[in-house]
Design a protein around this motif. Structure first.
Motif, PDB file in Angstrom:
ATOM      1  N   GLY A 244      -1.462 -56.992  -4.468  1.00 17.02           N
ATOM      2  CA  GLY A 244      -1.964 -55.942  -3.588  1.00 17.02           C
ATOM      3  C   GLY A 244      -3.165 -55.202  -4.145  1.00 17.02           C
ATOM      4  N   PRO A 245      -4.316 -55.868  -4.313  1.00 12.77           N
ATOM      5  CA  PRO A 245      -5.505 -55.182  -4.844  1.00 12.77           C
ATOM      6  C   PRO A 245      -5.906 -54.001  -3.973  1.00 12.77           C
ATOM      7  N   ARG A 246      -6.235 -52.882  -4.616  1.00 14.95           N
ATOM      8  CA  ARG A 246      -6.500 -51.642  -3.876  1.00 14.95           C
ATOM      9  C   ARG A 246      -7.910 -51.103  -4.122  1.00 14.95           C
ATOM     10  N   HIS A 247      -8.196 -50.680  -5.366  1.00 15.07           N
ATOM     11  CA  HIS A 247      -9.480 -50.059  -5.677  1.00 15.07           C
ATOM     12  C   HIS A 247     -10.055 -50.646  -6.960  1.00 15.07           C
ATOM     13  N   GLY A 248     -11.352 -50.454  -7.173  1.00 13.59           N
ATOM     14  CA  GLY A 248     -11.976 -50.988  -8.375  1.00 13.59           C
ATOM     15  C   GLY A 248     -13.333 -50.384  -8.638  1.00 13.59           C
ATOM     16  N   ALA A 249     -13.989 -50.894  -9.688  1.00 14.26           N
ATOM     17  CA  ALA A 249     -15.315 -50.407 -10.069  1.00 14.26           C
ATOM     18  C   ALA A 249     -16.030 -51.478 -10.881  1.00 14.26           C
ATOM     19  N   PHE A 250     -17.346 -51.500 -10.763  1.00 18.30           N
ATOM     20  CA  PHE A 250     -18.180 -52.414 -11.551  1.00 18.30           C
ATOM     21  C   PHE A 250     -18.678 -51.715 -12.812  1.00 18.30           C
ATOM     22  N   PHE A 251     -18.909 -52.529 -13.851  1.00 14.45           N
ATOM     23  CA  PHE A 251     -19.438 -52.039 -15.125  1.00 14.45           C
ATOM     24  C   PHE A 251     -20.423 -53.057 -15.666  1.00 14.45           C
ATOM     25  N   VAL A 252     -21.627 -52.598 -16.008  1.00 10.23           N
ATOM     26  CA  VAL A 252     -22.636 -53.464 -16.626  1.00 10.23           C
ATOM     27  C   VAL A 252     -22.677 -53.156 -18.110  1.00 10.23           C
ATOM     28  N   ASN A 253     -22.470 -54.182 -18.935  1.00 11.15           N
ATOM     29  CA  ASN A 253     -22.353 -54.007 -20.381  1.00 11.15           C
ATOM     30  C   ASN A 253     -23.704 -54.205 -21.061  1.00 11.15           C
ATOM     31  N   PRO A 254     -24.374 -53.124 -21.454  1.00  7.04           N
ATOM     32  CA  PRO A 254     -25.676 -53.259 -22.113  1.00  7.04           C
ATOM     33  C   PRO A 254     -25.574 -53.844 -23.519  1.00  7.04           C
ATOM     34  N   ASN A 255     -24.344 -53.853 -24.079  1.00  2.00           N
ATOM     35  CA  ASN A 255     -24.141 -54.384 -25.425  1.00  2.00           C
ATOM     36  C   ASN A 255     -23.841 -55.874 -25.436  1.00  2.00           C
ATOM     37  N   ASN A 256     -23.810 -56.481 -24.255  1.00  7.24           N
ATOM     38  CA  ASN A 256     -23.521 -57.911 -24.164  1.00  7.24           C
ATOM     39  C   ASN A 256     -24.394 -58.538 -23.083  1.00  7.24           C
ATOM     40  N   ASN A 257     -25.705 -58.473 -23.290  1.00  5.59           N
ATOM     41  CA  ASN A 257     -26.682 -59.095 -22.387  1.00  5.59           C
ATOM     42  C   ASN A 257     -26.514 -58.651 -20.941  1.00  5.59           C
ATOM     43  N   ASN A 258     -26.135 -57.375 -20.760  1.00  7.27           N
ATOM     44  CA  ASN A 258     -25.940 -56.815 -19.416  1.00  7.27           C
ATOM     45  C   ASN A 258     -24.928 -57.601 -18.585  1.00  7.27           C
ATOM     46  N   THR A 259     -23.927 -58.145 -19.265  1.00 10.39           N
ATOM     47  CA  THR A 259     -22.846 -58.823 -18.557  1.00 10.39           C
ATOM     48  C   THR A 259     -22.147 -57.843 -17.621  1.00 10.39           C
ATOM     49  N   THR A 260     -21.811 -58.305 -16.424  1.00  9.92           N
ATOM     50  CA  THR A 260     -21.150 -57.461 -15.437  1.00  9.92           C
ATOM     51  C   THR A 260     -19.644 -57.707 -15.441  1.00  9.92           C
ATOM     52  N   TYR A 261     -18.870 -56.617 -15.359  1.00  5.31           N
ATOM     53  CA  TYR A 261     -17.416 -56.693 -15.281  1.00  5.31           C
ATOM     54  C   TYR A 261     -16.939 -55.951 -14.039  1.00  5.31           C
ATOM     55  N   PHE A 262     -15.786 -56.358 -13.549  1.00  2.40           N
ATOM     56  CA  PHE A 262     -15.157 -55.675 -12.424  1.00  2.40           C
ATOM     57  C   PHE A 262     -13.752 -55.266 -12.840  1.00  2.40           C
ATOM     58  N   PHE A 263     -13.463 -53.970 -12.705  1.00  2.00           N
ATOM     59  CA  PHE A 263     -12.144 -53.439 -13.042  1.00  2.00           C
ATOM     60  C   PHE A 263     -11.371 -53.228 -11.739  1.00  2.00           C
ATOM     61  N   LEU A 264     -10.127 -53.703 -11.706  1.00  2.00           N
ATOM     62  CA  LEU A 264      -9.344 -53.700 -10.475  1.00  2.00           C
ATOM     63  C   LEU A 264      -7.985 -53.043 -10.679  1.00  2.00           C
ATOM     64  N   VAL A 265      -7.617 -52.158  -9.744  1.00  2.00           N
ATOM     65  CA  VAL A 265      -6.289 -51.560  -9.687  1.00  2.00           C
ATOM     66  C   VAL A 265      -5.523 -52.227  -8.554  1.00  2.00           C
ATOM     67  N   THR A 266      -4.312 -52.719  -8.852  1.00  2.00           N
ATOM     68  CA  THR A 266      -3.464 -53.285  -7.806  1.00  2.00           C
ATOM     69  C   THR A 266      -2.337 -52.301  -7.490  1.00  2.00           C
ATOM     70  N   GLU A 267      -2.103 -52.063  -6.203  1.00  2.00           N
ATOM     71  CA  GLU A 267      -1.103 -51.083  -5.793  1.00  2.00           C
ATOM     72  C   GLU A 267       0.314 -51.629  -5.856  1.00  2.00           C
ATOM     73  N   LEU A 268       0.512 -52.851  -5.409  1.00  2.00           N
ATOM     74  CA  LEU A 268       1.861 -53.415  -5.385  1.00  2.00           C
ATOM     75  C   LEU A 268       2.290 -53.923  -6.756  1.00  2.00           C
ATOM     76  N   GLY A 269       1.358 -54.471  -7.506  1.00  2.00           N
ATOM     77  CA  GLY A 269       1.671 -54.951  -8.853  1.00  2.00           C
ATOM     78  C   GLY A 269       1.589 -53.879  -9.906  1.00  2.00           C
ATOM     79  N   ASN A 270       0.936 -52.724  -9.566  1.00  2.00           N
ATOM     80  CA  ASN A 270       0.755 -51.629 -10.524  1.00  2.00           C
ATOM     81  C   ASN A 270       0.118 -52.117 -11.818  1.00  2.00           C
ATOM     82  N   THR A 271      -0.993 -52.853 -11.667  1.00  2.00           N
ATOM     83  CA  THR A 271      -1.723 -53.367 -12.825  1.00  2.00           C
ATOM     84  C   THR A 271      -3.164 -52.872 -12.834  1.00  2.00           C
ATOM     85  N   VAL A 272      -3.760 -52.954 -14.008  1.00  2.00           N
ATOM     86  CA  VAL A 272      -5.177 -52.679 -14.198  1.00  2.00           C
ATOM     87  C   VAL A 272      -5.777 -53.894 -14.891  1.00  2.00           C
TER      88      VAL A 272
END
Length: 426
Positions: A244-272
């Motif tokens: 049950g993915p709910r909300h998230g955010a993007f992050f650009v890592n300037p310390n790793n060649n501007n690699t992009t990451y996506f952080f996800l909160v799931t409502e039903l699984g209660n995971t990050v």
């Protein structure tokens, strides 16, 4: 009007206070052994800080709050204006950084359709409606994209995504409607009976819209036409069944060649989770898992808990989350005349590894009441405004920008109805 003095002022002798802060980073640890008090604020000496916040609630209001700090550093939070009647069930507020317009969504809980309304802001906090449109049902999140030319809406109840063109006036015209279906209910048939898009986000390059879909266990991906703001649906990314993915955010890592990451909160699984994002030649996004944890870190998830918000701190060092219906904390009443303690759900803080994008659990802290559905952080990162849906309250919580921890409650105010969103006007 109420404010919260520092708990150190009440429980430690004056000679010890300068040495105590470093050992009392954890609010939850301190609350286990001591009880802070909430006392009324005296008269404001001279306002050195004043900022407006906007709050939506299911009672039908968008309320403007004024947060002030006096010369002694004490905060007060007061309601100064209310815009009611135009939206019977407001659910989300979005400030367009390009034109300063506030876009408010109405979920349409009592009608077949929802709506979107555009408001001009003012220094006084009064909102002036400049446009309003009927939408597909159940809009619960919006995001401005394509350099301020378009806005996308996630429709939980309507199983849809819609896109709108933003006019020079700040008004809107409908661009597209995407409606989704399921061939069969998901792992959790009560919550996954249909697609339920819960948030719309734009990637850091402003080339894609992503939509966590709680009902379908998807992260839906749409590419953006920079000339027209038209969206094209791409291949969705599947999350674990029943998560049950709910909300998230993007992050650009300037310390790793501007690699992009996506952080996800799931409502039903209660995971990050953290995912590394790839941009492939087929004009789509790929997601590779980096880390996943229960939203309570090294603690077990309480029965009935429901993860909610997930936002990036302004300095891009921490991912901040909330969880509802856990009653993890017992805290003193905000009313100084009431000695009855209240139950509080929780906020969480996660440190971002600047090399790998992995998330490390930092803290579990009290949110200030029941059902912290949404919260937002001030521009400098030192304060969080938490909307307590079932407590009908907005709480202001201090943050330590260095260690990422939530601290004491510095102000709060009751807001009529179930609070659904609170944003800063900075």
């Amino acid at each position: 009007m109420r404010a919260t003095p520092s708990f150190l002022d009440f429980y430690l002798p004056a000679p010890l206070r300068p040495f105590a802060f470093a050992s009392l980073h954890s609010v939850e640890r301190f609350l286990d052994i001591m009880r802070w008090q909430h006392l009324p604020l005296g008269g404001l000496v001279a306002s050195s800080v004043a900022v407006n916040l906007y709050v939506s609630s299911y009672v039908g209001n968008i309320t403007t709050l004024s947060l002030c700090q006096d010369a002694n550093g004490n905060y007060s939070l007061t309601a100064i204006s209310a815009n009611n009647g135009s939206s019977p069930s407001p659910t989300w507020l979005e400030k367009d950084k390009y034109n300063g317009i506030i876009y408010g969504l109405d979920e349409g809980l009592t009608t077949p359709n929802g709506s979107i309304t555009a408001y001009k802001t003012s220094a006084s906090g009064e909102l002036t409606q400049i446009d309003q449109h009927v939408t597909l049902g159940g809009p619960v999140s919006s995001i401005v994209y394509n350099g301020g030319k378009g806005i996308a809406l996630a429709h939980y109840g309507g199983s849809a995504l819609s896109s709108w063109t933003i006019l020079q006036s700040g008004g809107l015209t409908l661009l597209q409607n995407f409606q989704f279906t399921l061939s069969a209910p998901g792992t959790d048939p009560d919550r996954q009976d249909a697609p339920h898009p819960h948030e719309a986000l734009v990637d850091p390059t402003d080339q894609f819209i992503v939509v966590p879909d709680l009902g379908a266990d998807y992260i839906r991906v749409f590419s953006i036409d920079p000339q027209t703001s038209v969206l094209t649906e791409r291949t969705s990314f599947s999350t674990p069944p029943g998560s049950g993915p709910r909300h998230g955010a993007f992050f650009v890592n300037p310390n790793n060649n501007n690699t992009t990451y996506f952080f996800l909160v799931t409502e039903l699984g209660n995971t990050v989770s953290s995912y590394e994002v790839s941009y492939d030649v087929k004009n789509n996004l790929g997601f590779t898992e980096v880390s996943t944890s229960g939203i309570y870190g090294n603690k077990s998830t309480p029965i009935g808990a429901a993860a909610a918000e997930g936002i990036l701190s302004p300095d891009n060092k921490y991912f901040l989350t909330s969880c509802r219906n856990d009653s993890t904390f017992t805290i003193p009443n905000f009313d100084p005349t009431n000695s009855t303690s209240i139950q509080s759900d929780s906020l969480q803080s996660w440190e971002i590894d600047p090399r790998t994008g992995k998330l490390a659990f930092v803290q579990l802290a009290p949110a200030g009441g029941s059902f912290p559905r949404q919260f937002s952080v001030s521009k400098d990162g030192t304060l969080a405004a938490v909307g307590m849906q079932e407590s009908a309250r907005v709480v202001i919580v201090e943050r330590d920008v260095e260690d990422g921890r939530f601290g004491r409650f510095v102000a709060e105010v009751d807001v009529p109805g179930e609070v659904t969103s609170v944003i800063w006007d900075e």
